[in-house]
Enzyme design. Structure first.
Site, PDB file in Angstrom:
ATOM      1  N   ASP A  80      -9.227  -0.992   3.160  1.00  0.00           N
ATOM      2  CA  ASP A  80      -8.804  -0.609   4.506  1.00  0.00           C
ATOM      3  C   ASP A  80      -9.747  -1.159   5.550  1.00  0.00           C
ATOM      4  O   ASP A  80      -9.321  -1.736   6.560  1.00  0.00           O
ATOM      5  CB  ASP A  80      -8.760   0.923   4.619  1.00  0.00           C
ATOM      6  CG  ASP A  80      -7.792   1.516   3.623  1.00  0.00           C
ATOM      7  OD1 ASP A  80      -8.101   2.570   3.052  1.00  0.00           O
ATOM      8  OD2 ASP A  80      -6.726   0.904   3.431  1.00  0.00           O
TER       9      ASP A  80
ATOM     10  N   ASP B 107       0.832  -1.194   0.000  1.00  0.00           N
ATOM     11  CA  ASP B 107       0.000   0.000   0.000  1.00  0.00           C
ATOM     12  C   ASP B 107       0.868   1.246   0.000  1.00  0.00           C
ATOM     13  O   ASP B 107       0.650   2.188  -0.769  1.00  0.00           O
ATOM     14  CB  ASP B 107      -0.891  -0.028   1.246  1.00  0.00           C
ATOM     15  CG  ASP B 107      -2.037   0.944   1.132  1.00  0.00           C
ATOM     16  OD1 ASP B 107      -2.622   1.271   2.171  1.00  0.00           O
ATOM     17  OD2 ASP B 107      -2.334   1.374   0.013  1.00  0.00           O
TER      18      ASP B 107
END
Lengths: 406, 258
Positions: free
Chosen positions: A324, A216
């Site tokens: 997330d 990420d």
């Protein structure tokens, strides 16, 4: 796993794990579309905060300018969100002080607007894990209905699941109430997290959590990172990012401000609202003992344009990628499922993730571009999981057995 | 056992804290953020003190009860001191944040005052402390079992709940007095807070003789409460006005007619 799950998995591997500030556009007309599109499911076009694009920056400075003209705006934007470190004193015009407080207030409000869905998702996951043994057994049949002793026939089941899916598709990909869309996204994230918790082997889950945080970080921050390019392209083309992969916390705005003449009615309401906000801020006395400071006058002589900018400011929301949600819930769910420290570990991971999210939002307010939401939270979460499980648990158990309090 | 004890004990321990949160914290997102950050700081202090205790136990090695007991005492004392250190660290962090805001805004109106921050941080510390002390005991109380079957006190759950309540409220009062002492540089007040914390923790060593631990803890809590009340600017006159709904400042703030 059903076909639905596989589709989700594929979609998720392409999903975005990032947060962007959603800013409203500068023109009145687009603000009207902004509001209607807030009710529709598509995410409104996000203005870019990056240095390369000039026009959105102008829009940003315009929206930040409040009642007074002039004064430096861009540096104040960078300073406004950064409440944690000592800031160098800059020559900032007086008019920015209200922006400061309002921005900080909006900052905290945005943080809470994200805390609530993340908390809800985690609660769903933890509750399911604690109550349904399927998710902690190694092999097991699907026994939710058995657990709750609910009699169900196939037609009813088909009916319920069909409607669930159909309404979900409609309100995510087309139009629907914002809260329904948010509820669906939270439910889907929770289901996906449960799938990961059930089917990933023990250590694979932890390693994947760590690796995907690093991915990420790279994918969102590197200039050639895939997620960064995706966001930039979407912003350049003024297209919304795929709505099923982003959770948007935008506030719903139902008062139309399309025409200036209808704005007069809304002006008074808005003035009162902003006066309320101002009064709230001034409510709290300074540390030195003094009487409650007088409420700031609402300054009824606002020019129309600045109030429209106020309204646009209030529409700002924060977006968080569904990935997330999923990985936060995976971490907390695994803590609930496998930790021998039981609730202490789960709660410690929960608090750690929330604080990580808070810090990420703080950085977002400072840097104002898409940021990876996973690294800080997952790092905190992993650190707290392993340390609470191995260090704090024996300590607290020993204390509890002697009924000692610290 | 089961649901009655679970609900009763959890409400005894967390009822006041929950009410305080709902009435004072839930409306303001900023306070909620600072509350959770306060809880996080307490958690970090617990982590570090557990680490130290764990290392000490590993080094200590022997399994004799007295050595373990001494190590436990050391662990408790160290943990209490570390909690106060982290309270001070949180104070410093909040001061820096406030200072940053004030230098920028060039005005005294900051969104949250130090006094409110002291209350919020104390509440955060207290809630985390209470949760970590009690939540495993609560989940045990939900299941079947008999309390005190091996000779322990049958009032284990209720006593734990009341002790947790005392600790939660004490953390609030300690937070208020602590921050005020740091602001006005009254180091004796600081030392008193730390000493009272050590005293309360030390009194719990007298469990299960609850008269020795619960009653003095509640007395200390009431003393700290009155101290915090007067520190926060309260006075008998204020209290009277507030109770008779004639406190103009309070009413103005809530926009109600007198």
């Amino acid at each position: 796993m059903t076909a639905h799950d596989w589709q989700l998995t594929e979609a998720l591997y392409e999903r975005l794990m990032m947060i962007t500030f959603m800013n409203s556009s500068d023109s009145e007309e687009e603000a009207c579309n902004e509001r209607t599109s807030l009710i529709s499911a598509e995410s409104p076009p996000a203005a870019s905060y990056q240095d390369g694009l000039q026009a959105p920056e102008a829009a940003e400075t315009q929206t930040y300018r409040k009642r007074h003209t002039g004064g430096s705006c861009s540096p104040s934007d960078a300073d406004s969100g950064n409440s944690d470190s000592g800031l160098p004193v800059r020559d900032i015009a007086v008019d920015n002080k209200e922006e400061e407080e309002l921005t900080l207030k909006y900052g905290a409000k945005h943080v809470i607007m994200l805390f609530v869905p993340v908390t809800l998702c985690m609660i769903v996951v933890v509750a399911t894990i604690k109550s349904v043994r399927f998710y902690t057994e190694k092999n097991g049949q699907f026994e939710v209905l058995k657990t709750y002793n609910v009699a169900m026939d196939y037609p009813t089941l088909f009916f319920v699941i069909w409607n669930f899916g159909a309404v979900g598709m409609i309100c995510i990909h087309w139009k629907g109430p914002l809260h329904l869309q948010q509820a669906y996204l939270i439910m889907i994230s929770a289901l996906m997290a449960l799938v990961f918790i059930k089917y990933l082997p023990e250590w694979s889950a932890w390693v994947i959590l760590g690796a995907i945080s690093i991915y990420d970080l790279i994918a969102v921050l590197c200039p050639r990172g895939p997620l960064r390019m995706l966001v930039e392209t979407a912003q350049e083309r003024n297209e919304p990012i795929f709505p099923a992969l982003i959770y948007s916390s935008a506030m719903v705005w139902t008062v139309g401000m399309a025409k200036p003449d209808s704005a007069s009615r809304d002006l008074t309401q808005q003035t009162w609202d902003s006066a309320e906000d101002m009064r709230e801020i001034n409510d709290n006395p300074a540390y030195v003992e003094s009487e409650i400071s007088e409420a700031r006058s609402p300054a009824p002589t606002h020019p129309t344009t600045s109030l429209i900018e106020e309204l646009e400011e209030e529409e700002r929301g924060v977006k968080l990628g569904l990935g997330d949600f999923i990985f936060y819930s995976v971490l907390v769910g695994k803590a609930a499922a496998t930790a021998s420290g039981d609730w202490n570990t789960t709660l410690a991971c929960f608090v750690a993730i929330l604080i990580g999210l808070c810090l990420t939002l703080l950085l977002l307010a400072v840097f104002k571009k898409a940021l990876p939401a996973l690294p800080i939270s997952i790092t905190f979460g992993l650190v707290f999981y392993f340390s609470t499980d191995n260090l704090v648990r024996p300590f607290m158990d020993t204390l509890a057995s002697h009924q000692l309090y610290i | 056992m089961t649901a009655a004890v679970f609900i009763g004990c959890s409400l005894i321990a967390f009822g006041p804290a929950l009410a305080l949160c709902v009435c004072t914290i839930a409306a303001e997102p900023l306070r909620l953020v600072f509350l959770i950050a306060g809880g996080f700081f307490w958690l970090v202090s617990l982590l570090l003190s557990s680490l130290v205790w764990f290392i000490a136990v590993q080094i200590g090695g022997s399994n004799s009860a007295s050595v373990q007991k001494n190590l436990l005492i050391f662990g408790v004392v160290f943990s209490v001191l570390l909690q106060e250190v982290f309270r001070f660290a949180y104070y410093k962090l909040l001061k820096k944040a406030n200072k940053g805001l004030t230098t920028i805004s060039q005005e005294e109106t900051i969104p949250i005052s130090v006094r409110q921050l002291s209350y919020v941080s104390g509440l955060g510390f207290g809630i985390m402390s209470g949760i970590f002390s009690l939540v495993n005991i609560l989940t045990d109380s939900l299941g079947p079992g008999t309390v005190g079957i091996y000779g322990d006190s049958p009032q284990y759950f209720v006593a734990s709940a009341f002790m947790t309540l005392a600790i939660v409220l004490l953390h609030i009062f300690w937070g208020i007095v602590f921050f005020d002492a740091c602001e006005k540089k009254k180091w004796w007040a600081l030392a008193l807070v730390i000493l009272s914390h050590l005293l309360v923790s030390g009194l719990t060593f007298l469990n299960p003789q609850y008269e020795g631990s619960l009653v003095p803890s509640y007395i200390i809590m009431m003393l700290m409460g009155t101290w915090a009340f007067f520190t926060a600017g309260g006075s008998l006159r204020n209290l009277k006005l507030c109770l008779m709904c004639r406190d103009k400042d309070f009413l103005l703030a809530n926009q109600r007619p007198r």
